[in-house]
Scaffold this motif. Structure first.
Motif, PDB file in Angstrom:
ATOM      1  N   SER A 254      -3.873  10.894   0.530  1.00 46.81           N
ATOM      2  CA  SER A 254      -4.450  11.167  -0.777  1.00 46.81           C
ATOM      3  C   SER A 254      -3.442  10.872  -1.880  1.00 46.81           C
ATOM      4  N   VAL A 255      -3.885  10.119  -2.891  1.00 49.90           N
ATOM      5  CA  VAL A 255      -3.076   9.880  -4.086  1.00 49.90           C
ATOM      6  C   VAL A 255      -3.416  10.981  -5.077  1.00 49.90           C
ATOM      7  N   THR A 256      -2.509  11.939  -5.243  1.00 53.16           N
ATOM      8  CA  THR A 256      -2.817  13.115  -6.062  1.00 53.16           C
ATOM      9  C   THR A 256      -2.230  13.035  -7.459  1.00 53.16           C
ATOM     10  N   GLY A 257      -1.407  12.046  -7.719  1.00 51.37           N
ATOM     11  CA  GLY A 257      -0.832  11.913  -9.057  1.00 51.37           C
ATOM     12  C   GLY A 257      -0.548  10.459  -9.365  1.00 51.37           C
TER      13      GLY A 257
ATOM     14  N   PRO B 161       0.911   2.403 -16.094  1.00 47.90           N
ATOM     15  CA  PRO B 161       0.441   1.768 -17.332  1.00 47.90           C
ATOM     16  C   PRO B 161      -0.723   0.817 -17.070  1.00 47.90           C
ATOM     17  N   GLU B 162      -1.707   0.845 -17.965  1.00 54.87           N
ATOM     18  CA  GLU B 162      -2.861  -0.032 -17.823  1.00 54.87           C
ATOM     19  C   GLU B 162      -2.569  -1.447 -18.303  1.00 54.87           C
ATOM     20  N   GLU B 163      -1.627  -1.606 -19.233  1.00 48.66           N
ATOM     21  CA  GLU B 163      -1.266  -2.923 -19.729  1.00 48.66           C
ATOM     22  C   GLU B 163       0.191  -2.924 -20.159  1.00 48.66           C
ATOM     23  N   ALA B 164       0.789  -4.120 -20.185  1.00 48.28           N
ATOM     24  CA  ALA B 164       2.198  -4.233 -20.536  1.00 48.28           C
ATOM     25  C   ALA B 164       2.484  -5.661 -20.978  1.00 48.28           C
ATOM     26  N   GLN B 165       3.457  -5.804 -21.875  1.00 50.46           N
ATOM     27  CA  GLN B 165       3.817  -7.113 -22.395  1.00 50.46           C
ATOM     28  C   GLN B 165       4.786  -7.817 -21.458  1.00 50.46           C
ATOM     29  N   VAL B 166       4.583  -9.113 -21.303  1.00 52.64           N
ATOM     30  CA  VAL B 166       5.446  -9.922 -20.454  1.00 52.64           C
ATOM     31  C   VAL B 166       6.899  -9.797 -20.917  1.00 52.64           C
ATOM     32  N   GLY B 167       7.803  -9.618 -19.961  1.00 53.77           N
ATOM     33  CA  GLY B 167       9.221  -9.563 -20.265  1.00 53.77           C
ATOM     34  C   GLY B 167       9.753  -8.184 -20.582  1.00 53.77           C
ATOM     35  N   THR B 168       8.869  -7.190 -20.723  1.00 59.07           N
ATOM     36  CA  THR B 168       9.327  -5.829 -21.002  1.00 59.07           C
ATOM     37  C   THR B 168       9.519  -5.065 -19.693  1.00 59.07           C
ATOM     38  N   GLN B 169      10.294  -4.008 -19.753  1.00 64.03           N
ATOM     39  CA  GLN B 169      10.543  -3.177 -18.576  1.00 64.03           C
ATOM     40  C   GLN B 169       9.586  -1.985 -18.585  1.00 64.03           C
ATOM     41  N   ILE B 170       8.946  -1.734 -17.463  1.00 61.56           N
ATOM     42  CA  ILE B 170       8.003  -0.630 -17.355  1.00 61.56           C
ATOM     43  C   ILE B 170       8.299   0.169 -16.091  1.00 61.56           C
ATOM     44  N   SER B 171       7.729   1.363 -16.022  1.00 66.40           N
ATOM     45  CA  SER B 171       7.884   2.235 -14.858  1.00 66.40           C
ATOM     46  C   SER B 171       6.533   2.812 -14.473  1.00 66.40           C
ATOM     47  N   ALA B 172       6.421   3.198 -13.218  1.00 71.71           N
ATOM     48  CA  ALA B 172       5.203   3.839 -12.721  1.00 71.71           C
ATOM     49  C   ALA B 172       5.582   4.809 -11.611  1.00 71.71           C
ATOM     50  N   THR B 173       4.776   5.861 -11.476  1.00 77.01           N
ATOM     51  CA  THR B 173       5.019   6.870 -10.447  1.00 77.01           C
ATOM     52  C   THR B 173       3.694   7.287  -9.825  1.00 77.01           C
ATOM     53  N   VAL B 174       3.666   7.376  -8.490  1.00 82.40           N
ATOM     54  CA  VAL B 174       2.485   7.896  -7.791  1.00 82.40           C
ATOM     55  C   VAL B 174       2.946   8.930  -6.765  1.00 82.40           C
ATOM     56  N   THR B 175       2.061   9.873  -6.465  1.00 81.02           N
ATOM     57  CA  THR B 175       2.360  10.945  -5.515  1.00 81.02           C
ATOM     58  C   THR B 175       1.350  10.916  -4.377  1.00 81.02           C
ATOM     59  N   LEU B 176       1.844  11.013  -3.150  1.00 85.87           N
ATOM     60  CA  LEU B 176       0.998  10.962  -1.954  1.00 85.87           C
ATOM     61  C   LEU B 176       1.025  12.305  -1.243  1.00 85.87           C
ATOM     62  N   GLU B 177      -0.166  12.763  -0.837  1.00 85.62           N
ATOM     63  CA  GLU B 177      -0.284  13.980  -0.036  1.00 85.62           C
ATOM     64  C   GLU B 177      -1.279  13.746   1.092  1.00 85.62           C
ATOM     65  N   GLU B 178      -1.567  14.797   1.875  1.00 83.24           N
ATOM     66  CA  GLU B 178      -2.432  14.682   3.066  1.00 83.24           C
ATOM     67  C   GLU B 178      -1.953  13.495   3.910  1.00 83.24           C
ATOM     68  N   LEU B 179      -0.702  13.574   4.307  1.00 84.94           N
ATOM     69  CA  LEU B 179       0.011  12.418   4.851  1.00 84.94           C
ATOM     70  C   LEU B 179      -0.326  12.087   6.297  1.00 84.94           C
ATOM     71  N   TYR B 180      -0.868  13.033   7.045  1.00 85.02           N
ATOM     72  CA  TYR B 180      -0.953  12.834   8.484  1.00 85.02           C
ATOM     73  C   TYR B 180      -2.393  12.791   8.998  1.00 85.02           C
ATOM     74  N   GLN B 181      -3.284  12.245   8.187  1.00 86.39           N
ATOM     75  CA  GLN B 181      -4.688  12.153   8.569  1.00 86.39           C
ATOM     76  C   GLN B 181      -5.155  10.705   8.510  1.00 86.39           C
ATOM     77  N   ASN B 182      -6.216  10.431   9.240  1.00 86.73           N
ATOM     78  CA  ASN B 182      -6.944   9.152   9.221  1.00 86.73           C
ATOM     79  C   ASN B 182      -6.033   7.929   9.336  1.00 86.73           C
ATOM     80  N   PRO B 183      -5.527   7.592  10.526  1.00 86.24           N
ATOM     81  CA  PRO B 183      -5.684   8.387  11.753  1.00 86.24           C
ATOM     82  C   PRO B 183      -4.665   9.522  11.794  1.00 86.24           C
ATOM     83  N   GLN B 184      -4.996  10.556  12.547  1.00 83.86           N
ATOM     84  CA  GLN B 184      -4.085  11.683  12.658  1.00 83.86           C
ATOM     85  C   GLN B 184      -2.834  11.240  13.395  1.00 83.86           C
ATOM     86  N   SER B 185      -1.715  11.420  12.744  1.00 88.08           N
ATOM     87  CA  SER B 185      -0.450  11.002  13.316  1.00 88.08           C
ATOM     88  C   SER B 185       0.659  11.819  12.674  1.00 88.08           C
ATOM     89  N   GLU B 186       1.626  12.223  13.477  1.00 89.28           N
ATOM     90  CA  GLU B 186       2.724  13.030  12.977  1.00 89.28           C
ATOM     91  C   GLU B 186       3.835  12.174  12.361  1.00 89.28           C
TER      92      GLU B 186
END
Length: 266
Positions: free
Chosen positions: A31-34, A38-63
């Motif tokens: 699950s991506v919970t966070g 950025p939806e758009e950005a200018q060519v040549g500029t520096q940008i950052s992005a962050t995503v958070t993952l949870e429910e890590l061990y399902q579908n398929p179930q694996s440890e």
């Protein structure tokens, strides 16, 4: 007796179907919970992005499984942070390059949440499209299993642009708005529409100055068509009003003429 056996058989079949359906319905995926992307950005500029993952061990179930990432950003730096269920950091990895692979996500390490951060420079545009807007791959995360099987957790794409392409897009958007307003007013801005279509074609070809000029012309034509339509409507309303006044005055004159001369003696 036959009816009892029939009911029992029906219950057995129903129970079997329930078990079968439960077995075929997949568990929830990673699950991506966070997301802070950025939806758009200018060519040549520096940008950052962050995503958070949870429910890590399902579908398929694996440890345990392996996390991979890819991007079209240049001059890339990644930061992958692993947290336990209390929110405490248990590991941090900083891969280099436009892709990484083989980062273990394991329950035995106490990992319950993974945060992926990326920073890089927005790449050049290979080809321009007005609709849909041209995009590049900001980040793709993949879950890999032992044996080579893998699946995409999610992918994020971002609209990238230059100053001139952004100006052309704005001009085209304004032209489209002016054309719709003219149509709503009852006008038929066919010339404006033709220039609008040519502006979009020029944008897709990367000829942004041409696209801007054509779009501005389309806006002017659409506004003129709307003003002309409004003027015609005002003239029609004015003529209609004069006719109405004329009819009223004529009716009054006619009514008076039918009354005859007044008797001076009463």
């Amino acid at each position: 007796m036959t009816r009892t056996n029939s009911n029992r058989s029906s219950r057995v079949v129903l129970a079997a179907l329930v078990v079968l359906l439960a077995a075929t319905v997949p568990a929830a995926a990673v699950s991506v919970t966070g997301e802070d992307v950025p939806e758009e950005a200018q060519v040549g500029t520096q940008i950052s992005a962050t995503v958070t993952l949870e429910e890590l061990y399902q579908n398929p179930q694996s440890e345990q499984w392996q996390l991979s990432g890819a991007t079209e950003l240049t001059d890339v730096s990644w930061t992958v942070v692993f947290y336990d269920q209390t929110g405490s950091q248990v590991n941090l990895v900083e891969p280099t390059g436009q892709s990484f692979s083989g980062l273990d996500v394991a329950a035995s390490d106490g990992t319950a949440e993974v945060e992926v951060r990326i920073t890089g420079t927005v790449p050049e545009v290979d080809s321009y499209t007005y609709d849909p807007p041209q995009e590049f791959l900001l980040m793709e995360l993949t879950r890999g299993q032992q044996g080579g099987a893998s699946s995409t957790v999610d992918a994020w794409r971002t609209h990238h642009y230059t100053e001139t392409s952004a100006s052309a897009r704005t001009a085209i958007e304004e032209a489209g708005t002016a054309i719709e307003q003219a149509r709503s007013a009852g006008a038929n801005p066919s010339d404006a529409r033709a220039n609008y279509d040519d502006a979009v074609a020029a944008y897709n070809d990367g000829s942004f100055d041409v696209a801007t000029n054509l779009a501005n012309r389309a806006t002017q034509q659409a506004n003129q068509a709307q003003q002309s339509q409004q003027t015609q409507q005002l003239i029609i309303y004015a003529v209609g009003g004069l006719l109405l006044v004329g009819l009223i005055v004529g009716g009054v004159v006619y009514w008076r003429s039918q009354q005859g001369p007044e008797d001076p003696l009463g």
